[in-house]
Design an enzyme around this catalytic site. Structure first.
Site, PDB file in Angstrom:
ATOM      1  N   GLY A   1       0.834  -1.192   0.000  1.00 23.71           N
ATOM      2  CA  GLY A   1       0.000   0.000   0.000  1.00 23.71           C
ATOM      3  C   GLY A   1       0.869   1.241   0.000  1.00 23.71           C
ATOM      4  N   LEU A   2       0.398   2.265   0.684  1.00 25.28           N
ATOM      5  CA  LEU A   2       1.109   3.532   0.767  1.00 25.28           C
ATOM      6  C   LEU A   2       1.436   4.084  -0.611  1.00 25.28           C
ATOM      7  CD1 LEU A   2       3.576   2.864   3.712  1.00 25.28           C
ATOM      8  CD2 LEU A   2       1.389   4.032   3.775  1.00 25.28           C
ATOM      9  N   CYS A   3       0.486   3.970  -1.517  1.00 25.87           N
ATOM     10  CA  CYS A   3       0.746   4.512  -2.838  1.00 25.87           C
ATOM     11  C   CYS A   3      -0.523   5.175  -3.366  1.00 25.87           C
ATOM     12  CB  CYS A   3       1.262   3.453  -3.794  1.00 25.87           C
ATOM     13  SG  CYS A   3       0.344   1.931  -3.735  1.00 25.87           S
ATOM     14  N   GLY A   4      -1.180   5.921  -2.510  1.00 24.96           N
ATOM     15  CA  GLY A   4      -2.329   6.701  -2.952  1.00 24.96           C
ATOM     16  C   GLY A   4      -3.439   5.819  -3.483  1.00 24.96           C
TER      17      GLY A   4
ATOM     18  N   ALA B   1       2.762   6.875  -8.060  1.00 20.87           N
ATOM     19  CA  ALA B   1       1.739   7.126  -7.048  1.00 20.87           C
ATOM     20  C   ALA B   1       2.359   7.122  -5.659  1.00 20.87           C
ATOM     21  CB  ALA B   1       0.649   6.060  -7.143  1.00 20.87           C
TER      22      ALA B   1
END
Lengths: 286, 144
Positions: A86-89, A240
């Site tokens: 995750g951590l990609c908008g 992202a």
């Protein structure tokens, strides 16, 4: 009055987070550069394969190859390109939403999936959808062979008749800030309508045969489409993530500034209080 | 097509998923088709052929150049040759010892494999790639 020690601890923890987000941003930037280079490098290949495929397929009948055959879809296969982390908008959300939309648009039809990335696997497992093939940790495996592997499964499913339509959803890379969730209808292969005004197609000779050439060209076409999308998806993920981590770093910076202000105020208040106490004490002795 | 002067030469493009490997003008090129190597001169009748692993031979500025390609196809038109290959390497970059080692191991494993083995085709393809690499890096041309 806020406790000085608590505020200090808070500032320290936000600083740590900021360091992590900053590092992640730099890593994403480096990976993005590499991914972008691969996207650019693979473009001539995809273009040339598409060119030859169109020119060959245009001159053949629809029933001349199983991958061109079109029928009412009963079972569909979706290739979902999500990420492992995750951590990609909105990167993962967007692609999963696009895939869910295809499923919603095809009620009552059999759906199976090929998924890259853990995020997609977690999402569709919860929804109890048949997952045909999972590719995790694909950042390391990302190469033409991986595309070939996915293409082989998809074409096998399609030509055996187990599925009648293959879609592919991925994030198309526009730039660092903009990634466009894109749905592509991969199989049956769609051929652009012949342009009436185009010069008459040259009649080609085929070696060994038209069928073999079509087979080769269509296989390469599917592979190159998947390969290109995998690369674009990787670039999008890193773009992202870079944007998201940049925003997070900025937010942490603001937070630290705010907390430092509160800390200084509290410190000032404590000092003032102490001075008052000393002065009052001195006054009492007089 | 008649207006195509032979002296203008032939545009040769080789593309792989890793990028455009070669984009040049040649007077003649030899390409490894599945039904045998074929030479292309300017003004060739348009045709498309599936490739087999082998060497692409041409001259550039009087210097012989060799590339080794694996699976793919080639499109030939009057003044243009487009080679679309899954992999392509310069003969000079080939690790001869590694290719020879691959040949021996593959030959050994193929000799014990039953003809129906599903891996057989893959192994055979690998073997033919190794052989193509070896002959190209030794500088052998299809005519020698």
């Amino acid at each position: 009055m806020p406790n000085l020690k608590d505020i200090k601890r808070r500032i320290g923890s936000v600083k740590n987070t900021q360091q992590i987000t900053k590092a992640m941003k730099l890593v994403a930037a480096a990976k993005l550069r590499r991914a972008q280079e691969s996207v650019m490098a693979s473009r001539p290949y995809s273009e040339k394969v598409a060119e030859v495929m169109e020119s060959v397929a245009m001159r053949s009948r629809e029933d001349s190859h199983p991958l061109l055959r079109r029928k009412e879809p009963e079972n569909i296969l979706i290739i979902v390109m999500s990420g492992d982390k995750g951590l990609c908008g909105p990167f993962n959300t967007n692609v999963l939403k696009a895939a869910s939309k295809i499923i919603a648009d095809n009620p009552g039809k059999g759906v199976s999936l090929i998924i890259t990335g853990r995020k997609g696997v977690d999402f569709f497992r919860r929804r109890k959808i048949n997952i045909q093939k999972i590719i995790l940790d694909y950042g390391k495996k990302l190469g033409y062979n991986l595309a070939g592997e996915i293409a082989a499964i998809a074409t096998e499913e399609f030509s055996s008749g187990r599925v009648d339509r293959v879609y592919m959803v991925y994030n198309k890379f526009r730039n660092v800030v903009v990634q466009i969730p894109t749905t592509v209808s991969l199989l049956p292969v769609t051929i652009a309508k012949r342009d009436e005004h185009a010069s008459p197609a040259v009649d080609y000779e085929y070696e060994p045969s038209e069928g073999e050439i079509l087979n080769e060209v269509l296989t390469r076409y599917i592979e190159s489409q998947i390969y290109q999308s995998l690369l674009e998806s990787a670039a999008s993920e890193n773009g992202a993530r870079m944007t998201a981590m940049d925003a997070a770093t900025k937010a942490a910076k603001e937070m630290i500034e705010g907390l430092t202000l509160v800390y200084n105020r509290a410190r000032q208040a404590a000092i003032t209080k102490e001075i008052i106490e000393v002065v009052t004490g001195a006054d009492a002795i007089k | 097509m008649a207006h195509n002067d032979a002296a203008t030469g032939l545009t040769l493009q080789i593309v792989t998923p890793k990028g455009m490997v070669e984009d040049t003008t040649v007077s003649m090129v030899t390409i490894p088709g599945v039904e045998g190597d074929f030479g292309v001169l300017p003004g060739h009748a348009p045709f498309i052929s599936v490739l087999k692993p082998g060497g692409i031979y041409f001259d550039e500025g009087g210097m012989p150049r060799v590339y080794v390609v694996s699976a793919g196809f080639a499109e030939v038109s009057a003044d243009k040759v487009l080679v679309v290959a899954r992999t392509c390497e310069k003969a000079g970059d080939i690790d001869l010892a590694r290719a020879q080692k691959a040949q021996t191991t593959l030959e050994a494993s193929l000799s014990t494999m039953s003809p129906e083995d599903e891996n057989r085709q893959k192994q055979e393809a690998k073997l033919s790639r190794a052989i193509a690499r070896i002959s190209a890096s030794k500088g052998e041309t299809p005519y020698s």
